[in-house]
Design a protein around this motif. Structure first.
Motif, mmCIF file in Angstrom:
data_model
loop_
_atom_site.group_PDB
_atom_site.id
_atom_site.type_symbol
_atom_site.label_atom_id
_atom_site.label_comp_id
_atom_site.label_asym_id
_atom_site.label_seq_id
_atom_site.Cartn_x
_atom_site.Cartn_y
_atom_site.Cartn_z
ATOM 1 N N GLU A 109 0.832 -1.207 0.000
ATOM 2 C CA GLU A 109 0.000 0.000 0.000
ATOM 3 C C GLU A 109 0.867 1.259 0.000
ATOM 4 O O GLU A 109 0.575 2.234 -0.705
ATOM 5 C CB GLU A 109 -0.923 -0.020 1.223
ATOM 6 C CG GLU A 109 -1.990 -1.105 1.151
ATOM 7 C CD GLU A 109 -2.829 -1.144 2.421
ATOM 8 O OE1 GLU A 109 -2.487 -0.386 3.373
ATOM 9 O OE2 GLU A 109 -3.817 -1.905 2.467
ATOM 10 N N ALA A 110 1.986 1.211 0.776
ATOM 11 C CA ALA A 110 2.881 2.381 0.794
ATOM 12 C C ALA A 110 3.514 2.607 -0.577
ATOM 13 O O ALA A 110 3.653 3.750 -1.033
ATOM 14 C CB ALA A 110 3.958 2.189 1.860
ATOM 15 N N GLN A 113 1.024 4.096 -2.830
ATOM 16 C CA GLN A 113 0.829 5.505 -2.481
ATOM 17 C C GLN A 113 1.982 6.362 -2.980
ATOM 18 O O GLN A 113 1.784 7.480 -3.469
ATOM 19 C CB GLN A 113 0.669 5.628 -0.963
ATOM 20 C CG GLN A 113 -0.637 5.049 -0.426
ATOM 21 C CD GLN A 113 -0.711 5.141 1.085
ATOM 22 O OE1 GLN A 113 0.221 5.628 1.723
ATOM 23 N NE2 GLN A 113 -1.830 4.652 1.654
ATOM 24 N N ARG A 114 3.233 5.822 -2.840
ATOM 25 C CA ARG A 114 4.380 6.584 -3.338
ATOM 26 C C ARG A 114 4.311 6.771 -4.861
ATOM 27 O O ARG A 114 4.598 7.846 -5.378
ATOM 28 C CB ARG A 114 5.678 5.871 -2.963
ATOM 29 C CG ARG A 114 6.079 6.022 -1.521
ATOM 30 C CD ARG A 114 7.550 5.649 -1.318
ATOM 31 N NE ARG A 114 7.850 4.301 -1.782
ATOM 32 C CZ ARG A 114 7.742 3.215 -1.031
ATOM 33 N NH1 ARG A 114 7.328 3.305 0.241
ATOM 34 N NH2 ARG A 114 8.049 2.037 -1.529
ATOM 35 N N ALA A 116 1.641 6.755 -6.669
ATOM 36 C CA ALA A 116 0.589 7.731 -6.965
ATOM 37 C C ALA A 116 1.060 9.151 -6.664
ATOM 38 O O ALA A 116 0.766 10.090 -7.408
ATOM 39 C CB ALA A 116 -0.664 7.397 -6.151
ATOM 40 N N ALA A 117 1.827 9.290 -5.553
ATOM 41 C CA ALA A 117 2.336 10.633 -5.215
ATOM 42 C C ALA A 117 3.324 11.122 -6.270
ATOM 43 O O ALA A 117 3.297 12.295 -6.680
ATOM 44 C CB ALA A 117 2.994 10.591 -3.837
ATOM 45 N N GLN A 120 1.440 12.051 -9.305
ATOM 46 C CA GLN A 120 0.759 13.329 -9.095
ATOM 47 C C GLN A 120 1.746 14.483 -9.160
ATOM 48 O O GLN A 120 1.446 15.560 -9.695
ATOM 49 C CB GLN A 120 0.052 13.302 -7.727
ATOM 50 C CG GLN A 120 -0.784 14.543 -7.449
ATOM 51 C CD GLN A 120 -1.942 14.687 -8.410
ATOM 52 O OE1 GLN A 120 -2.451 13.684 -8.899
ATOM 53 N NE2 GLN A 120 -2.352 15.914 -8.692
#
Length: 876
Positions: A109-110, A113-114, A116-117, A120
């Motif tokens: 999950e991390a 998220q990274r 995706a970050a 972004q």
């Protein structure tokens, strides 16, 4: 609730859960069916280590009052403590596995998220960059708009000021005379009001009015009180002003005072009228007759240019005569003469060889000549130190770049001495294969330095260099090299030179001799002084103020530079941009490069340079000269190429004119040929290899070089080698990737060499393998026939006695009768008594049978021999 109540309520028979026995229940179905089902009920029990469950609780003990933990432990063959330890270990392992799964899930999950970050962030960065670009474009557009507004305001202000000045000037020129003191004369007609419009408060309106435009004003001080007067003023202003052209633009405002330009249609009409006028004028005028020079062969386009006619008209005329030709086709002299006469011109027939006239100019006047540096050729035997001596003079290291320690090109260098004098050196190879290159070096030079090693004395190539120098009538300076060696003997060298008519000054001759050591740098000053003295005696001069002439020393094709020729300028000055012809090649000099890699703008007499810009690599030894035009250069080159093609065609395709020639050709066809394709780094090396290989061979086998040229191996070379069945010999060059792939696919062998010895040795070895082996007869014994026997199924057999040597089964025999050979063949049988034996020696009797031969008599002699094959060698 009873079963009857259930049936009444639901209308169907329910499942009966009555116990029919221990551990079973009776399950009922519709239509009176039932089934006994075993029921197992598991109860959880938390057991404390070392303690049993209370006896009064249900399930605490099983059969015989034993606890479940104890029963399971007993079933597994373990104690209760061991079973509990194992269960706890299993629970810990499950807990650790669950923890690992949870940790891994968190890490995944991390990571998501990274990612995706980061995505972004990239998107934000791209969006920011796009916004910055849009803002920059808007800023530029805003600057342009402001600049345009400022320019328009400036122009409008200038127009307003100009209008005010014109109005003031017109008002001053049209001001009425001063009225009498008594007042205005009533009888005179009223003067019209000044037609000059009042300048408007808006500068843009002033600019529009200055161009003749209309400005509507509603009232105010700027408007006219009388509409008719305003209309008249506008009409008068339009009459005074020129008509407006095109759109109302700033350029039109700025160019308002310029003269009116012609339209494109007007220019076209004028051109059409001029063209028609010329046509009409030409019809009424006789065509100008020209004197047209017609050589032995000329192209249609060239003939049209000489007649100042269109090539299409010449082709059309020839087609009307029944000849289908194109502009690039060749016409013979007779056909060209008919064409020239048909067009009304005067024919001047010349020989094709006349194109060579004027290519080499006559000698210059003595007063136009100035002193020039001497050109010195360094000659001698291989490995006698020619290049090392030149290195010592140039303070460079050329020999290290030569494979095998031999010079394989002609190097041209210019050396400036401490006294300011300049000397041009030509370093020629010493190997026997480079005889032609040494000959060219002798022809192009003023002085020959004959390098002879003090420990080796005069060698074959030394004698050859002496002959070249004498043939060119070039003075010789003997440089006895390697004098620092312990076994050196300079006097022996000078004595050996006497056999070749080289008499040095020490022996009352005229040839200078200097003892030098290239390794220790000894005697270099004496050598340069001897060269300078010899040059003063020769009084070398040339005219630098004329078109250049020189000789091609070497040529090659380099990647990225194209054909490169090393030129020695002999007279005149060669400049960048000159059009030159060398042999069958021509071109415009694009660059002049000296031996140090420096670009030159020109090169005077005795200066060696590399030139770029030729359309091919010329043959070394060709004369190079500057011509006045490209047409002249192309004509010279095409004539020489055509002459070269004709010469090669006669040699290769001539028909047999006599029986002797036909027999000679048939004999030549029996010769085995080894086809070869040679590519080298420079033209001189390719030529030397070709000459060396063609000298190898005899009447049975020979080498045939189907193609030799400078440059790397390309695809066309591979295709030519494939069609000819020849290997490719690459000398100091390599094949490109496309050529390597094609050669591998087509099965063409490419051999790479860097020393000419290896090329010659490999070809010699291959050709020796093509030679038929030599058969040699060795006599091994003699025998005499004592008796003959007829044996069934065998034939006639001779009883013999071996008189000399040995007789072997299978050997060759000759049957002699009265010392005359009547049969030659082989032994079919060799017997001793009744046994087959391999050999019979002298003094022993034996039986012999001959292959396919029965005519034997008593007293015949038998000569036995063996045939051995010996590999043949080619003569060196």
């Amino acid at each position: 609730m009873s079963d009857a109540d259930d049936n009444n309520n639901s209308g169907r028979r329910p499942i009966s859960m009555k116990r029919s026995g221990s551990g079973t229940v009776q399950q009922s179905f519709a239509r009176g069916r039932s089934k006994a089902v075993v029921v197992e009920k598991k109860r959880k029990r938390v057991a404390t280590p070392g303690k049993d469950a209370p006896a009064g609780k249900q399930g605490g003990k099983g059969k015989g009052g034993e606890s479940a933990l104890a029963a399971k432990a007993r079933q597994l063959g373990l104690s209760e403590q061991e079973l509990l330890a194992r269960q706890r270990a299993i629970q810990r392992a499950r807990a650790e596995a669950a923890e690992r799964d949870a940790r891994k899930k968190q890490e995944e999950e991390a990571r998501v998220q990274r990612a995706a970050a980061e995505k972004q962030a990239l998107e934000d960065q791209r969006r920011a960059a796009e916004e910055a670009r849009i803002a920059a474009e808007r800023a530029v557009e805003e600057e342009k708009r402001q600049a345009a507004e400022a320019e328009a305001a400036r122009i409008a202000e200038e127009a307003r000021l100009k209008a005010e000045q014109e109005a003031a000037a017109q008002a001053k020129s049209s001001k009425p005379a001063k009225a009498p003191a008594g007042g205005a004369d009533k009888s005179k007609p009223r003067q019209p009001r000044d037609n000059t419009p009042t300048p408007a408060a808006n500068p843009a309106e002033n600019a529009l009015e200055a161009m003749g435009g209309r400005v509507k004003r509603k009232g105010g001080a700027g408007g006219s009180a009388n509409p008719n007067a305003a209309k008249q003023q506008q009409q008068q202003a339009r009459k005074n002003e020129r008509p407006r052209r095109g759109k109302l633009t700033i350029q039109n405002i700025l160019d308002g005072d310029e003269e009116r330009q012609r339209s494109l249609a007007s220019v076209r009409r004028a051109r059409e009228r001029e063209k028609q006028r010329r046509i009409d004028t030409g019809k009424g005028r006789d065509k100008q007759a020209r004197e047209v020079v017609v050589p032995e062969a000329i192209t249609v386009s060239d003939l049209a240019n000489r007649m100042a006619e269109r090539a299409v008209d010449v082709v059309k005329m020839l087609m009307q005569q029944g000849q289908m030709v194109r502009q690039n086709d060749l016409l013979d002299a007779d056909t060209a003469e008919l064409v020239v006469e048909e067009f009304g011109h005067i024919v001047k027939r010349v020989s094709e060889a006349d194109v060579e006239e004027g290519f080499i100019a006559e000698d210059d006047a003595e007063e136009a000549k100035v002193s020039r540096p001497p050109v010195v050729a360094v000659m001698g035997h291989v490995d006698h130190g020619k290049t090392s001596l030149l290195d010592a003079l140039r303070s460079t290291d050329v020999v290290s770049g030569e494979a095998g320690g031999i010079t394989q090109h002609i190097g041209a260098y210019q050396v400036q001495l401490e006294s300011g004098d300049k000397i041009t050196f030509l370093d020629t190879p010493g190997h026997a294969a480079f005889s032609a290159m040494r000959s060219r070096g002798a022809q192009a030079t003023d002085i020959v330095i004959l390098v002879v090693a003090a420990d080796d004395s005069v060698m074959p190539q030394t004698i050859e260099a002496i002959n070249h120098a004498k043939a060119a009538e070039t003075p010789i300076i003997v440089a006895v090299n390697k004098c620092d060696k312990p076994d050196s003997d300079p006097n022996k060298v000078l004595t050996d030179l006497l056999q070749h008519e080289i008499v040095v000054e020490a022996m009352s001759g005229e040839t200078q001799s200097v003892n030098v050591s290239a390794l220790k740098r000894m005697g270099l000053e004496e050598l340069t002084e001897a060269i300078t003295l010899q040059a003063e005696l020769l009084d070398l001069k040339a005219n630098p103020d004329r078109d250049a002439e020189g000789m091609v020393i070497e040529s090659q094709v380099e990647r990225g530079r194209g054909p490169v020729a090393t030129i020695l300028v002999q007279r005149g000055t060669l400049k960048r941009g000159d059009i030159v012809v060398a042999g069958t090649q021509w071109g415009k000099v694009r660059a002049l490069v000296n031996e140090r890699g420096q670009q030159l703008s020109d090169a005077g007499p005795s200066v060696p340079v590399e030139i770029l810009g030729l359309d091919g690599a010329p043959e070394p030894g060709e004369v190079l000269a500057v011509v006045d035009s490209e047409a002249r250069a192309r004509e010279l080159a095409e004539y020489r190429q055509r002459k070269q093609r004709d010469a090669s065609g006669v040699v290769s395709g001539g028909a047999s004119a006599s029986l002797e020639q036909m027999m000679a050709r048939l004999k030549q066809d029996k010769v085995q040929e080894m086809p070869l394709l040679v590519k080298a780094d420079v033209q001189g090396s390719a030529e030397a290899i070709k000459q060396s290989l063609e000298k190898i061979g005899n009447d049975e086998v020979r080498a045939r070089v189907i193609h030799s040229a400078p440059g790397g191996v390309n695809e066309s070379d591979v295709l030519l080698a494939k069609s000819s069945g020849a290997p490719i010999f690459a000398f100091n060059v390599r094949a490109n990737k496309q050529a390597r792939d094609l050669a591998e696919a087509e099965g063409v062998e490419i051999r790479y060499y860097s020393v000419i010895y290896d090329v010659i040795d490999d070809v010699r070895g291959t050709m020796e393998g093509m030679l038929a082996p030599e058969k040699r007869e060795d006599f091994i014994g003699y025998a005499e026939i004592l008796e003959t026997f007829n044996i069934t199924k065998v034939g006639k057999v001779a009883g013999c006695r071996v008189t000399e040597g040995v007789v072997k089964r299978g050997c060759g025999v000759r049957l002699l009768r009265d010392d005359t050979v009547i049969h030659e063949g082989e032994l079919s049988t060799l017997k001793r008594f009744k046994d087959e034996v391999p050999e019979v020696r002298a003094g022993t009797e034996c039986g012999m049978g001959f292959v396919d031969y029965q005519d034997i008599q008593v007293g015949d002699q038998i000569e036995c021999f063996q045939v051995t094959e010996v590999a043949r060698k080619l003569e060196a």
